[in-house]
Every structure is written in C-alpha cells, then in structure tokens.
Design a protein around this motif. Sequence first.
Motif, PDB file in Angstrom:
ATOM      1  N   UNK A 259      -2.937  14.117  -5.140  1.00 20.30           N
ATOM      2  CA  UNK A 259      -2.595  12.586  -4.991  1.00 20.30           C
ATOM      3  C   UNK A 259      -2.406  12.409  -3.368  1.00 20.30           C
ATOM      4  N   UNK A 260      -1.975  13.222  -2.567  1.00 18.37           N
ATOM      5  CA  UNK A 260      -1.814  13.495  -1.112  1.00 18.37           C
ATOM      6  C   UNK A 260      -3.246  13.243  -0.536  1.00 18.37           C
ATOM      7  N   UNK A 261      -4.324  14.183  -0.792  1.00 17.80           N
ATOM      8  CA  UNK A 261      -5.582  13.987  -0.581  1.00 17.80           C
ATOM      9  C   UNK A 261      -6.143  12.821  -0.829  1.00 17.80           C
TER      10      UNK A 261
ATOM     11  N   UNK B 200      -8.479   4.548  -3.639  1.00 15.75           N
ATOM     12  CA  UNK B 200      -7.225   5.088  -3.742  1.00 15.75           C
ATOM     13  C   UNK B 200      -6.531   4.353  -4.824  1.00 15.75           C
ATOM     14  N   UNK B 201      -6.398   3.114  -4.720  1.00 18.55           N
ATOM     15  CA  UNK B 201      -5.905   2.276  -5.734  1.00 18.55           C
ATOM     16  C   UNK B 201      -6.342   2.442  -6.941  1.00 18.55           C
ATOM     17  N   UNK B 202      -7.472   2.721  -7.503  1.00 15.94           N
ATOM     18  CA  UNK B 202      -8.119   3.239  -8.762  1.00 15.94           C
ATOM     19  C   UNK B 202      -7.636   4.395  -9.153  1.00 15.94           C
ATOM     20  N   UNK B 203      -7.310   5.463  -8.239  1.00 14.15           N
ATOM     21  CA  UNK B 203      -6.978   6.776  -8.496  1.00 14.15           C
ATOM     22  C   UNK B 203      -5.578   6.734  -9.148  1.00 14.15           C
ATOM     23  N   UNK B 204      -4.949   5.944  -8.247  1.00  9.85           N
ATOM     24  CA  UNK B 204      -3.442   5.531  -8.920  1.00  9.85           C
ATOM     25  C   UNK B 204      -3.325   4.801 -10.081  1.00  9.85           C
TER      26      UNK B 204
ATOM     27  N   UNK C 217       7.025   9.037  -3.297  1.00 10.70           N
ATOM     28  CA  UNK C 217       7.040   8.746  -2.050  1.00 10.70           C
ATOM     29  C   UNK C 217       5.578   8.839  -1.184  1.00 10.70           C
ATOM     30  N   UNK C 218       4.688   9.489  -2.172  1.00 11.80           N
ATOM     31  CA  UNK C 218       3.395   9.384  -1.697  1.00 11.80           C
ATOM     32  C   UNK C 218       2.865   8.063  -1.732  1.00 11.80           C
ATOM     33  N   UNK C 219       2.912   7.565  -3.113  1.00 10.76           N
ATOM     34  CA  UNK C 219       2.498   6.293  -3.452  1.00 10.76           C
ATOM     35  C   UNK C 219       2.855   5.048  -2.148  1.00 10.76           C
ATOM     36  N   UNK C 220       4.428   5.310  -2.074  1.00 14.06           N
ATOM     37  CA  UNK C 220       5.063   4.342  -1.195  1.00 14.06           C
ATOM     38  C   UNK C 220       4.639   4.541   0.256  1.00 14.06           C
TER      39      UNK C 220
ATOM     40  N   UNK D  42       2.398   1.523   2.076  1.00 18.32           N
ATOM     41  CA  UNK D  42       2.870   0.676   3.249  1.00 18.32           C
ATOM     42  C   UNK D  42       1.982   0.796   4.337  1.00 18.32           C
ATOM     43  N   UNK D  43       0.910   1.742   4.504  1.00 14.71           N
ATOM     44  CA  UNK D  43      -0.030   2.012   5.510  1.00 14.71           C
ATOM     45  C   UNK D  43      -1.486   1.328   5.138  1.00 14.71           C
ATOM     46  N   UNK D  44      -1.545   0.596   4.063  1.00 19.39           N
ATOM     47  CA  UNK D  44      -2.713  -0.004   3.801  1.00 19.39           C
ATOM     48  C   UNK D  44      -2.899  -1.107   4.815  1.00 19.39           C
ATOM     49  N   UNK D  45      -4.143  -1.072   5.375  1.00 21.52           N
ATOM     50  CA  UNK D  45      -4.353  -2.508   6.561  1.00 21.52           C
ATOM     51  C   UNK D  45      -4.161  -3.616   5.816  1.00 21.52           C
ATOM     52  N   UNK D  46      -3.686  -4.751   6.367  1.00 19.39           N
ATOM     53  CA  UNK D  46      -3.738  -5.927   5.736  1.00 19.39           C
ATOM     54  C   UNK D  46      -4.910  -6.815   5.012  1.00 19.39           C
TER      55      UNK D  46
END
Length: 838
Positions: free
Chosen positions: A676-678, A689-693, A715-718, A722-726
């Motif tokens: 998941x971290x990768x 990444x959203x599709x993987x989640x 925590x990884x998902x959070x 929070x780091x996804x660009x606008x």
Amino acid sequence: MSDSDGGTGPLLLGVRHHGPGSARAVRAALEAAGPRTVLIEGPPEADALIALAADEDMRPPVALLAHVVDEPGRSAFWPLAEFSPEWVAIRWALDHGVPARFIDLPATHTLAWGREETEDKENEGDKEASGEGASEKRERAGEGEPGGLPSEPAEAVRIDPLAVLAETAGYDDAERWWEDVIEHRGASDGDAFAPFEVLGEAMGALREAFGTGGHERDLVREAYMRLQVRAAQREFGDDVAVVCGAWHVPALRQRTTVAADRALLKGLPKAKADMTWVPWTHRRLSRMSGYGAGIDSPGWYGHLFGAADRPIERWMTKVARLLRDEDRPVSSAHVIEAVRLADTLAAMRGRPLPGLTETTDAVRAVMCEGSDVPLSLVHDRLVVGDVLGEVPAAAPAVPLQRDLDRLQRRLRLKPEAQERELELDLRKENDAGRSRLLHRLRLLGIEWGEPATSRGSTGTFRETWRLRWEPELAVRVAEAGVWGTTVLAAATAKAETDAVGARSLADVTGLAERCLLAELPDALPVVMRILADRAALDADVGHLAQALPALVRSLRYGDVRGTGTEALAEVAAGLAERVFVGLPPACAALDADAAEEMRGHVDAVHGAVGLLGEGEGEGEGQGEDSASRGGIRGRWHGVLRTLSGRDTVPGVVRGRAVRLLLDDGALGQEEAARLMGLVLSPGTEPADAAAWIEGFVGGGSGGGMLLVHDERLLGLVDAWLTGVPGDAFTDVLPLLRRTFSAYEPGVRRTLGELVRRGPGTRGGATATATASGIPGFAPDLDAARADAVLPVLRLLLGLDETEDADGPGDSRTNDSRANDSSTNDNGADDNDLVGVGR
C-alpha cells in the motif's frame, strides 16, 4: 314464456358478471319461469363440461380455460364464482334436469382472433395476464364474457355503462350505485322479472345514445348468440331463458335476419382449442389482479350472497374473529357498536342498507381505533380474500397435470392461494422430494415456488421456499406438456433442449446447477457434455470466470443430495486451470468499466476456489480427490500475487488481489502495508492510487473494519489523501466517496474519530493506542479480557459449565482443550470458542 318487453320470445336475463344481487335475481326468475332450457353466455366448447359443475368435488371459484392446442400459451379464462349469475344458472339447470348450453362466440374464433392483434392488445395495456382479456370496465359493466374477447383497436372510444347510469342517478361512484339498486334488494318484491326489465330498458337507452359504446366486436358475438337462441327456440319453443351480460340484452331483442347474422360471422379465423375447468381465486376476481373480472371486493360479494339474513352482523363477526386471531383486543361490544355505527352512517348517507363503505368506516373507527394498518389486513383477508377453488379429478387435463396432481398428493404439498413459506430439510425423504418437484417445475417455467433465504441455517441441507399457487400456472402446465407426460420426463427434455440452445457458457453452468438441484440424472450427462465442449472452445476469460461459481456450487449441492458429481468436478478443475492461466493477460490494459467488471470476476473466482479447495490442509489420508484439490488454492494465490505485482493491471484489480491474499492469510500485514505504501507514494498517479484503495477496501468486503483495526493502513491512506494535489483531488473524490459511502454508519463514524485523533503512520499499533487513548490495541491478545467473555458465550450457546473441570474462566484449560481440537456434545469446538472470546 314472455319476454321482458311483454311479448313472446325467450326470457332475457341481463346480469352483471359476478354480481350477487344478479345471481339471486336469476335464481328467483328461473324458479318463477321454469324454462325448458337455459342458455348462458360462454364458449360452446364447454357444453360437455357443464355436468362437472354438479360434482361434489367442484368448489367455486373456478374458471373455464381454453387454450390453443399447438400453442398452449395462447389462452382465455371464463371465471365463475359461487355468486356469479352464470354459475347459479348452471346449478339450477343441473338440479332441475334442464339442458344448459353456452351460446357465446366459440373459443376457436376468440383465440384465433386474438392471435392476429396481440401487438395491438399489448400496446393498449388492457389485457388479461393470459393474453386474451377484455378491458376491466367492460367486464365490470357485465357486457362481455368473463374471459373476454381481444380488445378493440386503441382508437375506439369505450364507455362504462354502470358509470353512465350511476352519474345519471346522481352517484359519483358506480359501485355504490350498483349496491343500492341491485345488491341491497331482495330477489324481488312480488315480480321476479322486474329487475331485468328495468336494467334492459336502461341498457337499451345507453346503446341508442352511444351505439356500441366502442365495443365493435360485440356485434359479431351478438350475431352468434342470436343464431343460437333461434336454434334453441326451434327445439324448445319459447320456453328458453338466456343469461347474459346486460349490455347484450337490447341486441338479442333486435329483429334481424339469419342471413344478416351469418354474414357477420363469415370468414372468422379459427384455431383448434381445448377446454377444461381450472381452480380460480377470489384475488383473481378482483380488478387489481389484472384479469378484468370487474369486482373490487369478491370476498364481500361472496358474503352478501351466502348470508341468508343479517349480513352486516355476520360480517362484523367475521372481522372480529380475524382481528382476534391477530391478537387484537376485539370484544362483543366492539361488534355491537360497529353494527350500530354502520347503520347510522347508511341512514345519514341516504342508503337503503349499509354497504362496504359504511362497514369499512365502522370497522376502522370501532375495531381498529382509527388505524389503517389492521384495516388493510381486513381488506386483504376478507374484502378480497384468498379463497382457492377446487376442480374434480374427472375434469379434462393434460397428462402432465395428472402427474403433478399425483405428486402433490404424495408429497402432501397442496396448492394454496395465500402465500406461505416452506422450510425443507433435505435430509428427510419427503422434504427432498418436495425440493425436487419445486426445482423441476421452475425448470419448466412453472413458478409455483420461489427460493428464499433461509433464516434458520446456512447449511446446504436446508432450503426455504415461498409458495403461492396462481390460476395462470394451469396455463404454464399446459404449455410444459409438450415436453413430456410426467414432471420428470418434461423437466429432463426441457433441460436438454435448453442446454443445446444456451447462448453462453454461464447459461450452461447455471443449467447444470439446476439439473443437480432438480435431480435429473438423464439430463445431466447431456448438459455436462455440452458444458465441456463450450468450455474447451470459449477463450474469453470473463465467460470462464462467470461459469466457474455456478459449477462449484453444483458440486456442493451434489454432495448434500448424494448425486454423483465426478464429471462435474473434472470440468470445474479444468475450468479453474484455464482461468488461472488466462486471467493475468486478460487484466492488462483495461479501461475503468472493464476493470470494475474484471474485479467482480476475480471475486467470483476467489469464492469458487474457496469451495473447490475445501479439502486443502485437512491432513493426510483424505483420498486422492482431496489431494488433487489441495493445490488449487495455492495456485490461485500465485495468480493473485501475479496480479498484485503487475503495473499493467488496473489499480482496482491489484488492490483487490492484495486484499484477498491478506484475508486468506497468504500475505502478512507488514507486506500488505508495504504494498500500500508503494502504491500511495508520490510517484503514482492519484487516480490509479484511488482505484487501488477502492479494490483493497471497497466493494462491501469488510474493508472499513480492516482500517479500524489496523491503523497503520489507515495512516497510510490518510497521509496519501492529505497529500493529493488540489487539481487531482477533484478527479479522485468520486471514487473515494463511492468507496467509503458503502461502509456502515458506525464504521464511518469510528474512522472519522480515528482520523481526527491522528493515527500514526509509522509508530505501529502500540504507539497509536498510546497516543489516542483507545483501549483494545495491543501487540498481543489480552487473555484476561477474552476470558471475561467466555461465560456469556457459554450461556448463549447453551454449554454446560461443568464440562470444563477448571471452569470457563480458566484460560489455560480452554487453551489446552482447544489444542486437543476436541468437540463438546453440542457440536461447538472450544478452539472456536476461545478464538471468539478473544
């Protein structure tokens, strides 16, 4: 005999079909006139069936069923209730030894006529469920035969004679007018023929004003009736009584020539038809059923016809008995007050007697305390009713119907009009026979029973059915008669034909499952051969993945039913291997919709492999079949690992592959967190990444609870979110919203609390528990807390505490017993008990 207009000629008794007042009046008129023959509106092909009405096993409501011999699905019904004037006329004729005949247009023309304009009828939306009905208004007015001719062209303007007469009399409800004028009067007041004279004059005025009223085809029917009446007069003189819809009376009085009537009948289409009696129901007599019989309240009308005196008092007693059976507190005082209120309402509304409206209002106010909930029960059970008629065994029937009747008696499975649930234990011989019959009937398209979810057990030895016999099932039986003379032979032939004509591999596997459920040993080899051929030629992995689950389910049902499934197991294993080989290449370069569909295939195959590989890990000495199945799950895990590691595979499929491996214990939590971290690293596109989640924690697979109990993954998902660009966040938001909105409200609330408190991304579960102050997160199991749950579990499971020498609170005793893998007398494994407790 005098006609109702005062001249000589046949006695014309115009009626409303299924009207108890008309039925009483017909009986009184026949008693007064004593005709030498009775002519009744209905198909002449049924003349030979009239004698069966006197059979002691014949109990209305019943219906005459006509169907085309080479096309049984094309059919028509003529329903008759105990309070139908036609039924009363038939019984009077049989009781007095007087010939009775049907004089309406023959069914051979009715059915053929309908064949030419089926499309028009469907567009008009005014047909019976059998495909041959007349409009409801036409039947409600009593101007068409109970079964009905095909409807008129859509542009025809049709009138409702009762509505016109009611409006003329100042009523806004035709039903209420009919009750006041006809149903609430006795047989007659000195003149048995007076009601028919008045009604005939009214219909004559309406036909003079409106012509045929949009019923152009009635001209043909009425021409045939006049010819039949003339033939009866030549044989019996004027001592002829005719019972028909009131709308036809003016036409039968009309003076026409024989040549003119025959000209109207010239060139009518024909179709070879068979007729018989079939059971009917009160519910099918109601207008809401779609059969157009034309009465809203058959149960109420049946009561009015059967009550010799004090109908309102007797009705209120029925209502009180029903409500008491449903645990409603209804006393004798309630009945008395309800009768008084109904009489008062009738007087205030200017009605001669309380009708259904007044009795309903009184029941609502007095017995139901103003609530419509118990009142709806009264309407369903009494006003409409679930009475199912019976037909004697001597009635004509196709051989398949005879065999079905024999099986129903042997299995003690009587058809009923009211829906009921039937719980079957397939370990019992009689229940297994019932299951076979219901599955075979479903294969033939006879939907008497519908499978339902069992509430008591999830074992394959239990089945739950929802049963309800509908009159049109008699048509389905006649249609299925072309496949064989017995249920077994017909189901076998139908299954073989369906297998040959199946359009997809999944259809064949589903058919194989149904053959096992229905226990069709002769059909299964044919289906299996076609299945093997289709599987060998079909290279579409999606088709193979769709086919495998049904095939594996068939193995389980075959095991519980004692059916040989060796050939089925071989095909399933071969199909699984082909899926394993073809799935990774098939998952490459898919768009979003295709990827979502492929995820569904992966889930289906995973569930099938879990069943197919149940023998894996059960120890040695389990036999060759178990050994052969043992590697299937391992090979499938290899396929999932391949899918999870390929960048060309869509994220939703890769995420689901990781999740399935984690659930099966083939992947550690540390490795899942690493993968998941990768995926959630900055180098991965946010949409992927959203599709993987979505694949990992979406799809209703318990992903929400996984995030609740493993804060490293949360925590990884959070941190990623929070780091996804606008600009990218707008693109991934819909997918994430769909993923998390599928969780239960409690899970979403817990996740929100954890995110608000700030789950650790690297500190592990212990650090998170310390930081958040949430109890229950620890590196190891808390034995003391687990032991505290055991007494409650023992109480719920009904276990004897003395079975443990050291008591249920001693974790060491439970652990030692769990290691022995021993089972207590109640079938509960202590190993499972301790695991649940902790």
